[in-house]
Write a protein that holds these residues in place. Structure first.
Motif, mmCIF file in Angstrom:
data_model
loop_
_atom_site.group_PDB
_atom_site.id
_atom_site.type_symbol
_atom_site.label_atom_id
_atom_site.label_comp_id
_atom_site.label_asym_id
_atom_site.label_seq_id
_atom_site.Cartn_x
_atom_site.Cartn_y
_atom_site.Cartn_z
ATOM 1 N N MET A 20 1.038 -1.312 0.294
ATOM 2 C CA MET A 20 -0.619 -0.133 0.222
ATOM 3 C C MET A 20 1.066 1.038 0.463
ATOM 4 N N GLN A 21 1.916 1.298 0.113
ATOM 5 C CA GLN A 21 2.734 2.061 0.341
ATOM 6 C C GLN A 21 2.628 3.674 -0.547
ATOM 7 N N PRO A 22 3.435 2.275 -1.743
ATOM 8 C CA PRO A 22 3.083 2.985 -3.052
ATOM 9 C C PRO A 22 1.981 4.023 -3.195
ATOM 10 N N LEU A 23 1.345 3.407 -2.969
ATOM 11 C CA LEU A 23 -0.502 4.214 -3.649
ATOM 12 C C LEU A 23 -0.469 5.567 -2.583
ATOM 13 N N LEU A 24 -0.102 4.737 -1.943
ATOM 14 C CA LEU A 24 -0.042 6.330 -0.649
ATOM 15 C C LEU A 24 0.915 6.700 -0.702
ATOM 16 N N LYS A 25 2.004 7.078 -1.521
ATOM 17 C CA LYS A 25 3.283 7.984 -1.695
ATOM 18 C C LYS A 25 2.319 8.956 -2.718
ATOM 19 N N GLU A 26 2.101 8.030 -3.888
ATOM 20 C CA GLU A 26 1.205 8.546 -4.394
ATOM 21 C C GLU A 26 0.154 9.207 -4.370
ATOM 22 N N ILE A 27 -0.459 9.484 -4.458
ATOM 23 C CA ILE A 27 -1.737 9.825 -3.701
ATOM 24 C C ILE A 27 -1.438 11.621 -2.931
ATOM 25 N N ARG A 28 -0.386 11.259 -2.222
ATOM 26 C CA ARG A 28 0.242 12.113 -1.544
ATOM 27 C C ARG A 28 1.058 13.503 -2.307
ATOM 28 N N ASN A 29 1.422 12.556 -3.301
ATOM 29 C CA ASN A 29 2.873 13.688 -4.107
ATOM 30 C C ASN A 29 1.563 13.613 -5.354
ATOM 31 N N THR A 30 0.209 13.523 -5.486
ATOM 32 C CA THR A 30 -0.399 14.370 -6.520
ATOM 33 C C THR A 30 -1.839 14.531 -5.890
ATOM 34 N N PRO A 31 -1.323 16.441 -6.095
ATOM 35 C CA PRO A 31 -2.303 17.139 -5.409
ATOM 36 C C PRO A 31 -3.810 16.686 -6.327
ATOM 37 N N LEU A 32 -3.636 16.521 -7.669
ATOM 38 C CA LEU A 32 -5.350 16.198 -8.804
ATOM 39 C C LEU A 32 -5.413 14.907 -7.530
ATOM 40 N N LEU A 33 -4.991 13.801 -7.213
ATOM 41 C CA LEU A 33 -5.354 12.732 -6.401
ATOM 42 C C LEU A 33 -6.395 13.102 -5.393
ATOM 43 N N TRP A 34 -5.399 14.444 -4.605
ATOM 44 C CA TRP A 34 -6.595 14.862 -3.451
ATOM 45 C C TRP A 34 -8.033 15.442 -3.907
#
Length: 366
Positions: free
Chosen positions: A1-15
Motif C-alpha cells: 500500500m505504500q506506493p499507492l499512498l505515496k502517489e496520492i500524497r505527491n499528486t494534488p489531483l488525487l486529493w
C-alpha cells in the motif's frame, strides 16, 4: 500500500478523491439535487481516472502495452456495461442504444484522434504496431456490419409488425459477435501473440507498482468509477431535460465521454510518452469490445433484467455515424504512422457528429 499512498500524497489531483465518498453520501441524502450530484460526480471521476491511469501503466510495464491496453479497455467498458444495465432495468432503451453507438464512435474518433494529436504535438512522427491496429479495426468493421443488419431489414414490408423477427435476428447476431470476440482474444493473446508485442521503452523510468497492488487498485477503482458514473447518468438525464438535450444526445455524447474518462486518462498519458501502441490498443480495442461484447451482452441481459427484450436496431443516423467512424479509423490506422494533423481531423469529424445530433435529434425526440 505504500506506493499507492505515496502517489496520492505527491499528486494534488488525487486529493480530489475526497469527492468520491462525498458524492456517494450526497446521493443517499440529497437524491433529488440533480445539479449538485452532476457536479460532484464529475469531480469524483477525474481523480479516479488519474489513479486508474497510473495502475494500468504499472500493469502494462510488466505485461506489455498490448495486454495492458486490453486490460484497461476491458475495465473501462465494465463501467459502461454497469451503467447500461441500470438503464436496462428502467427500460431506457434509447439511452442504452445511444450510449452503445456513442461509445463506439467516441473511442474510434475522439479518443484515437486526441491520442494522435497529443502525441503528435510532442513528437514529429509517431509509429505503432500495425498488426494490433489492423486486428482491432477489422473486428470493429465486422461488428459494425453485424450491427447494421437489424436496422437494414427492419423496414421490409413482409416482416411481422410485432418485431419478433428483429428480436430473433438480434439474439442470433449477439451470440455470433460474442463468439468472434472470444476468437479474437485467442488469436491476439495466445496463438499469434508475438505479432502484437509493443515497442521497447526507456528502462530508466520509475519502477512500477507491485503487480498485486496494481491489479487490486484497478479492480477497486473500476468499481468506484462504476458507482459514481451511475450517479452521473441519473443526474445528467434530468440535466438533459432542463437544457433541452434529447436522450440520444445524452447517451451518445455525454454518457460516452464521462464513462470513458478512465480510458482517456490512460490513453492520453501513453500517447504523450510516445507509447502509441498502448493508446491505439485502448482506443480501437475499447470500440471493438463494445461492439463485439458489450452490445450483444446487453441484448441477452435485457431478457433477464429489462421490462421487455431489447434489439440491435439503431436509428438511421446512429448507424451512419458508426459506419463512418469505423471505416475512417480503419483507413487512418493502416499505415502504422501518425502526426498531429491526423488526430485533429478525427476530432473535427467527431465534433460534426455531436453538433448534428444536438441540432437535429432523432425522430420523436425533438
Amino acid at each position: 500500500m505504500q506506493p499507492l499512498l505515496k502517489e496520492i500524497r505527491n499528486t494534488p489531483l488525487l486529493w480530489m478523491l475526497v469527492f468520491v465518498p462525498t458524492v456517494l453520501a450526497a446521493e443517499a441524502v440529497l437524491s433529488n439535487s440533480h445539479t449538485l450530484l452532476f457536479v460532484l460526480s464529475v469531480l469524483a471521476i477525474i481523480p479516479l481516472a488519474a489513479l486508474l491511469s497510473h495502475a494500468t501503466e504499472a500493469v502494462a510495464a510488466r505485461t506489455g502495452d498490448a495486454v495492458g491496453g486490453l486490460l484497461n479497455a476491458t475495465l473501462g467498458n465494465l463501467t459502461e456495461l454497469i451503467i447500461a444495465i441500470a438503464a436496462l432495468r428502467a427500460g431506457q432503451y434509447t439511452l442504452v442504444k445511444a450510449s452503445i453507438a456513442g461509445a463506439i464512435v467516441t473511442n474510434a474518433m475522439f479518443m484515437l484522434g486526441a491520442c494522435l494529436l497529443l502525441g503528435g504535438l510532442r513528437y514529429h512522427v509517431q509509429e505503432y504496431n500495425r498488426a494490433g491496429a489492423r486486428l482491432s479495426s477489422g473486428l470493429l468493421l465486422m461488428a459494425t456490419v453485424a450491427l447494421l443488419a437489424p436496422s437494414a431489414v427492419a423496414d421490409l414490408q413482409h416482416l411481422p409488425q410485432d418485431g419478433s423477427v428483429i428480436h430473433k435476428l438480434s439474439v442470433g447476431i449477439s451470440v455470433l459477435l460474442i463468439g468472434v470476440y472470444a476468437l479474437g482474444l485467442l488469436f491476439s493473446l495466445k496463438t499469434h501473440k508475438e505479432l502484437f508485442a509493443g515497442a521497447e521503452h526507456d528502462k530508466g523510468e520509475e519502477a512500477p507498482w507491485p503487480i498485486g497492488l496494481a491489479v487490486g487498485t484497478l479492480l477497486v477503482i473500476t468499481v468506484l468509477v462504476a458507482l459514481v458514473s451511475e450517479i452521473f447518468v441519473e443526474s445528467v438525464q434530468k440535466a438533459g431535460e432542463t437544457f433541452g438535450m434529447s436522450p440520444a444526445f445524452v447517451g451518445f455524447i455525454i454518457v460516452s465521454l464521462v464513462g470513458a474518462a478512465a480510458e482517456f486518462a490512460v490513453a492520453f498519458s501513453a500517447a504523450r510518452k510516445d507509447r502509441l501502441d498502448m493508446s491505439v490498443s485502448i482506443a480501437l480495442g475499447s470500440a471493438s469490445q463494445i461492439a463485439l461484447f458489450v452490445a450483444p451482452a446487453l441484448v441477452l441481459l435485457s431478457y433477464v433484467v429489462g421490462p421487455t427484450p431489447m434489439n440491435l436496431q439503431f436509428w438511421p443516423g446512429a448507424v451512419t455515424m458508426i459506419m463512418i467512424a469505423t471505416v475512417t479509423a480503419s483507413f487512418i490506422t493502416g499505415s502504422g504512422r501518425s502526426a498531429w494533423f491526423v488526430g485533429a481531423l478525427l476530432i473535427f469529424i467527431y465534433a460534426i457528429f455531436a453538433l448534428t445530433l444536438y441540432v437535429v435529434p432523432p425522430a420523436g425526440q425533438g
